[in-house]
Design a protein around this motif. Structure first.
Motif, mmCIF file in Angstrom:
data_model
loop_
_atom_site.group_PDB
_atom_site.id
_atom_site.type_symbol
_atom_site.label_atom_id
_atom_site.label_comp_id
_atom_site.label_asym_id
_atom_site.label_seq_id
_atom_site.Cartn_x
_atom_site.Cartn_y
_atom_site.Cartn_z
ATOM 1 N N GLU B 16 -19.973 50.150 -28.246
ATOM 2 C CA GLU B 16 -21.288 50.320 -28.095
ATOM 3 C C GLU B 16 -22.197 50.786 -29.346
ATOM 4 O OE1 GLU B 16 -21.845 52.752 -24.536
ATOM 5 O OE2 GLU B 16 -21.044 51.033 -23.196
ATOM 6 N N VAL B 17 -21.591 50.030 -30.252
ATOM 7 C CA VAL B 17 -22.185 50.402 -31.708
ATOM 8 C C VAL B 17 -23.571 49.590 -31.920
ATOM 9 C CG1 VAL B 17 -21.720 50.100 -34.150
ATOM 10 C CG2 VAL B 17 -20.025 50.872 -32.758
ATOM 11 N N SER B 18 -24.303 50.561 -32.492
ATOM 12 C CA SER B 18 -25.538 49.969 -32.945
ATOM 13 C C SER B 18 -25.839 50.512 -34.286
ATOM 14 C CB SER B 18 -26.604 50.536 -31.792
ATOM 15 O OG SER B 18 -26.567 50.057 -30.643
ATOM 16 N N LYS B 19 -26.629 49.618 -34.929
ATOM 17 C CA LYS B 19 -26.827 49.992 -36.610
ATOM 18 C C LYS B 19 -28.383 49.211 -36.731
ATOM 19 C CE LYS B 19 -26.102 50.994 -40.906
ATOM 20 N NZ LYS B 19 -26.190 52.471 -41.288
ATOM 21 N N LEU B 34 -27.458 45.561 -35.518
ATOM 22 C CA LEU B 34 -26.346 45.345 -34.399
ATOM 23 C C LEU B 34 -26.826 46.176 -33.087
ATOM 24 C CD1 LEU B 34 -23.288 46.282 -36.294
ATOM 25 C CD2 LEU B 34 -23.975 43.990 -35.772
ATOM 26 N N SER B 35 -26.757 45.607 -32.097
ATOM 27 C CA SER B 35 -27.131 46.384 -30.922
ATOM 28 C C SER B 35 -25.946 46.288 -29.832
ATOM 29 C CB SER B 35 -28.429 45.693 -30.352
ATOM 30 O OG SER B 35 -28.206 45.236 -28.777
ATOM 31 N N ASP B 36 -25.258 47.470 -29.586
ATOM 32 C CA ASP B 36 -24.579 47.665 -28.594
ATOM 33 C C ASP B 36 -23.217 46.672 -28.730
ATOM 34 O OD1 ASP B 36 -25.577 49.811 -27.346
ATOM 35 O OD2 ASP B 36 -26.934 48.890 -25.821
ATOM 36 N N ILE B 37 -22.619 46.634 -29.598
ATOM 37 C CA ILE B 37 -21.516 45.725 -30.032
ATOM 38 C C ILE B 37 -20.429 46.597 -29.474
ATOM 39 C CG2 ILE B 37 -20.036 44.883 -31.723
ATOM 40 C CD1 ILE B 37 -22.062 43.340 -32.120
ATOM 41 N N SER B 38 -19.510 45.792 -28.589
ATOM 42 C CA SER B 38 -18.192 46.258 -28.096
ATOM 43 C C SER B 38 -17.214 45.205 -28.636
ATOM 44 C CB SER B 38 -18.240 46.670 -26.724
ATOM 45 O OG SER B 38 -19.141 47.800 -26.542
ATOM 46 N N LEU B 39 -15.930 45.640 -28.762
ATOM 47 C CA LEU B 39 -15.014 44.688 -29.187
ATOM 48 C C LEU B 39 -13.599 45.495 -29.346
ATOM 49 C CD1 LEU B 39 -13.800 44.552 -32.337
ATOM 50 C CD2 LEU B 39 -16.132 43.325 -32.498
ATOM 51 N N SER B 40 -12.460 44.625 -28.797
ATOM 52 C CA SER B 40 -11.265 45.381 -29.136
ATOM 53 C C SER B 40 -10.292 44.419 -29.781
ATOM 54 C CB SER B 40 -10.968 46.324 -27.997
ATOM 55 O OG SER B 40 -10.119 45.572 -27.236
ATOM 56 N N SER B 72 -25.190 54.754 -33.624
ATOM 57 C CA SER B 72 -24.521 55.263 -32.399
ATOM 58 C C SER B 72 -23.321 54.472 -32.029
ATOM 59 C CB SER B 72 -25.596 55.328 -31.201
ATOM 60 O OG SER B 72 -25.859 53.884 -30.931
ATOM 61 N N GLY B 73 -22.531 54.994 -30.783
ATOM 62 C CA GLY B 73 -21.231 54.218 -30.700
ATOM 63 C C GLY B 73 -20.169 54.686 -31.318
ATOM 64 N N ASP B 74 -18.858 54.242 -31.031
ATOM 65 C CA ASP B 74 -17.491 54.558 -31.568
ATOM 66 C C ASP B 74 -16.844 53.836 -32.031
ATOM 67 O OD1 ASP B 74 -17.908 57.484 -30.446
ATOM 68 O OD2 ASP B 74 -17.394 56.410 -28.470
ATOM 69 N N LEU B 75 -16.297 53.843 -33.385
ATOM 70 C CA LEU B 75 -15.413 52.929 -33.926
ATOM 71 C C LEU B 75 -14.018 53.862 -33.963
ATOM 72 C CD1 LEU B 75 -18.253 52.691 -36.204
ATOM 73 C CD2 LEU B 75 -16.969 50.474 -35.764
ATOM 74 N N LEU B 76 -12.918 52.926 -33.399
ATOM 75 C CA LEU B 76 -11.701 53.687 -33.518
ATOM 76 C C LEU B 76 -10.409 52.679 -33.989
ATOM 77 C CD1 LEU B 76 -11.791 54.954 -29.794
ATOM 78 C CD2 LEU B 76 -11.991 56.596 -31.854
ATOM 79 N N ILE B 77 -9.538 53.363 -34.978
ATOM 80 C CA ILE B 77 -8.249 52.753 -35.277
ATOM 81 C C ILE B 77 -7.402 53.440 -34.510
ATOM 82 C CG2 ILE B 77 -6.676 52.486 -37.049
ATOM 83 C CD1 ILE B 77 -8.701 50.656 -37.726
ATOM 84 N N ILE B 225 -22.500 40.613 -29.297
ATOM 85 C CA ILE B 225 -21.187 39.497 -29.309
ATOM 86 C C ILE B 225 -21.631 38.786 -27.924
ATOM 87 C CG2 ILE B 225 -18.773 39.321 -28.680
ATOM 88 C CD1 ILE B 225 -18.345 41.385 -30.663
ATOM 89 N N ASP B 226 -21.861 37.549 -27.995
ATOM 90 C CA ASP B 226 -22.357 36.654 -26.813
ATOM 91 C C ASP B 226 -21.322 36.269 -26.058
ATOM 92 O OD1 ASP B 226 -24.830 35.956 -26.328
ATOM 93 O OD2 ASP B 226 -24.330 33.766 -26.610
ATOM 94 N N GLN B 227 -19.979 35.875 -26.859
ATOM 95 C CA GLN B 227 -18.932 35.124 -25.956
ATOM 96 C C GLN B 227 -17.825 35.578 -26.582
ATOM 97 O OE1 GLN B 227 -18.895 32.815 -23.524
ATOM 98 N NE2 GLN B 227 -20.878 32.645 -22.903
ATOM 99 N N THR B 228 -16.667 35.612 -25.873
ATOM 100 C CA THR B 228 -15.239 35.689 -26.450
ATOM 101 C C THR B 228 -14.484 34.806 -25.870
ATOM 102 O OG1 THR B 228 -15.555 37.830 -26.808
ATOM 103 C CG2 THR B 228 -13.503 37.108 -26.905
#
Lengths: 309, 267
Positions: B16-19, B34-40, B72-77, B225-228
């Motif tokens: 849920e990263v926004s910028k 960016l609005s509420d991006i989530s990916l892993s 806002s949101g989290d980025l993790l390695i 992210i629209d589609q994966t």
């Protein structure tokens, strides 16, 4: 083509013989000797080049300049010794200048040595301080905030304008002259270093940071190398400014060096010596310039092919 | 695939990263990039991120690299939050950005020098020069290299730090079509020999299909992210196989570029 220099030498030689009939033989003796030497060397070279291709290429490149230089001596003889087109004693002929150069060589050499020592100490100091202040101003925004206005206000004052103050403040004229030269060098070096550092491509810094670089790496291994082309422009401008400041400082305060020699010889109306000193200065300063060019070519070898030198 | 990526084995997570950035013409309004991006992304996965220019792909990559900060949101390695740039996340741009004052060898060494481990790891430099087939160019300066060679140096320079994640921001975008296809194989070879997790930003659909395990489609703006799409075509992939073209048609449709028939040569 290969005979251009010997022919030019003979022409100039003839001009000299024509006009120096009533000049004292002492004055023309060493000049004549010089001609015989040039003639001899040029003939030897003209013969040698037919066996030695590298020499031939060099000669093809340099010969027009040598020819012109020798013919220039002839023209000089014509307008001074020949037709007295320029007032004496201010414009002696080439033979008289050569005689001054030879007869006063000990003092000239000593003056050159003093000038070199003074110039190098001032220049080195100016470059070191300029690099440090330039890197600080270019890298740190807070140093730039305070440093830039100071640099912009104080820097453009010609270093020679400080002479009256400098002579009062410092215990010895040599020290104050070195300080003035350093000041003259400091300004362009700081200015160009700072602009080079602050214009480092942001993407180089980004890449370095993703490679794990800390601040020391970013400054010393990215920003400074990226600024080196700019820094060299500052070093060249500083070198020019240092020549000017050196000669002025020597002619008004310092009691040694080529600048002092020129004004001293002028005081005695020995204009042959003035020209002799000017010739030495030309060789001296252009040698230092060439040296700096060589250093730059070596340090910026990575630019070869990117920009035209 | 998506389910697997959400597990603990996941090596990169964005939640849920926004910028937003200040608008260039008006400093008082901010433009959402960016609005509420989530990916892993799972360890060892090669994932493509495609989308039109300006949709925030590069912004997202800069956040993951640690060069910018999210609003806002989290980025993790793994389980570590990303707070600054680090050698465990390598980044290669479209412009190779080689240091022009260093030779090829010194460029590849740069990461070791920056981390102060050159002395212990000097022998690895040769290994990485071999890996990208540039042993013969160690003493050349970057401007003597072709675009493809320069990009290989940039890859080696990023890989020598053994990054957990390699972020590639349109790395082949400036290359001509033939060099580009060769470099795609080169990147795949590096990925297969080193098993580095790769996030590959591109705007070339064929490239994304040819290379990646999963394709994330971003739309603009603000970027989401629209589609994966899971890409299970067997490797090595055939750019002209019917399955390849069918997948391509689907993606074009998602991006609203498809005509009645799958377009054959638009990118």
């Amino acid at each position: 083509m290969q005979l251009a220099v010997p022919v030019a030498t003979l022409i100039t030689f003839g001009i000299h013989l024509l006009f120096s009939k009533n000049a004292p033989p002492l004055e023309t003796h060493s000049y004549m000797l010089l001609f015989w030497e040039i003639l001899g060397v040029s003939i030897v070279l003209a013969i040698a080049q037919s066996f030695w291709p590298a020499l031939r290429r060099w000669m093809r490149h340099m010969w027009p300049i040598f020819t012109a230089a020798i013919l220039f001596l002839g023209v000089w003889d014509v307008i001074t010794l020949g037709f007295h087109l320029l007032p004496l004693p201010y414009f002696p002929g080439p033979a008289a200048v050569l005689r001054s150069l030879i007869s006063d060589r000990a003092l000239l050499l000593d003056s050159t040595w003093h000038s070199l020592a003074l110039l190098l100490s001032g220049y080195t100091l100016g470059v070191i301080v300029g690099l440090v202040s330039g890197v600080c101003i270019g890298w740190s925004t807070s140093v730039r905030y305070w440093g830039m206005p100071l640099l912009k206000v104080v820097g453009p004052i010609p270093a020679t304008a400080w002479i009256p103050l400098a002579m009062v403040v410092s215990p010895s004229t040599i020290v104050s002259a070195a300080g003035l030269i350093a000041l003259a060098v400091w300004f362009p070096v700081t200015m160009l270093t700072a602009s080079g550092i602050s214009n480092t491509r942001a993407s180089y810094l980004d890449v370095a940071r993703t490679l794990g670089a800390g601040r020391a790496y970013l400054i010393f291994r990215v920003a400074i190398p990226a600024a080196v082309p700019n820094i060299f422009i500052g070093l060249f401008m500083g070198l020019g400014a240092s020549f000017l400041t050196l000669v002025v400082a020597e002619s008004v305060g310092v009691k040694s060096g080529l600048g002092w020699y020129v004004s001293w010889a002028q005081g005695w109306a020995e204009y042959g010596k003035v020209f002799a000193a000017l010739i030495i200065m030309a060789g001296f300063f252009s040698t230092l310039m060439t040296l700096l060019f060589k250093i730059r070519d070596r340090m910026l070898v990575w630019q070869k092919g990117i920009i035209k030198w | 695939m998506v389910a697997l990526a959400e597990t603990e084995a996941s090596s990169l997570r964005v939640r849920e990263v926004s910028k937003s950035f200040p608008a260039p013409d008006d400093p008082f309004t901010r433009r959402q990039a960016l609005s509420d991006i989530s990916l892993s992304i799972a360890a060892g996965e090669l994932v493509s991120l495609i989308g039109p220019s300006g949709c925030g792909k590069s912004t997202l990559l800069r956040l993951i690299a640690g060069l910018d900060f999210a609003d806002s949101g989290d980025l993790l390695i793994g389980s570590e939050p990303i707070s600054e740039p680090g050698a465990e996340r390598g980044l290669v741009f479209q412009d190779p950005n080689l240091f022009p004052w260093l030779t090829v060898r010194r460029n590849i060494e740069a990461g070791l020098v920056a981390r102060g481990v050159l002395r212990e790891k000097r022998n690895e430099v040769d290994e990485f020069m071999r890996l990208v087939a540039l042993e013969a160019f160690g003493d050349a300066y970057p401007h003597h290299l072709s675009g493809g060679m320069a990009q290989r140096v940039a890859l080696a320079r990023a890989l020598i730090n053994h990054p957990k994640v390699l972020l590639l921001d349109e790395p082949l975008g400036a290359l001509d079509a033939f060099t580009r296809m060769r470099m795609q194989d080169e990147v795949l070879r590096l990925w297969q020999t080193r098993r580095t997790t790769i996030l590959f930003v591109t705007h070339d659909i064929d490239e994304a299909i040819y290379m990646s395990d999963r394709i994330m489609i971003m739309t603009q703006p603000p970027g989401r992210i629209d589609q994966t799409i899971a890409n299970t075509l067997p490797r090595p992939r055939d750019r002209s196989s019917p399955e390849f073209l069918r997948l391509r048609g689907n993606i074009l449709e998602l991006l609203h570029f498809a005509g009645n028939a799958p377009a054959a040569n638009s990118t």
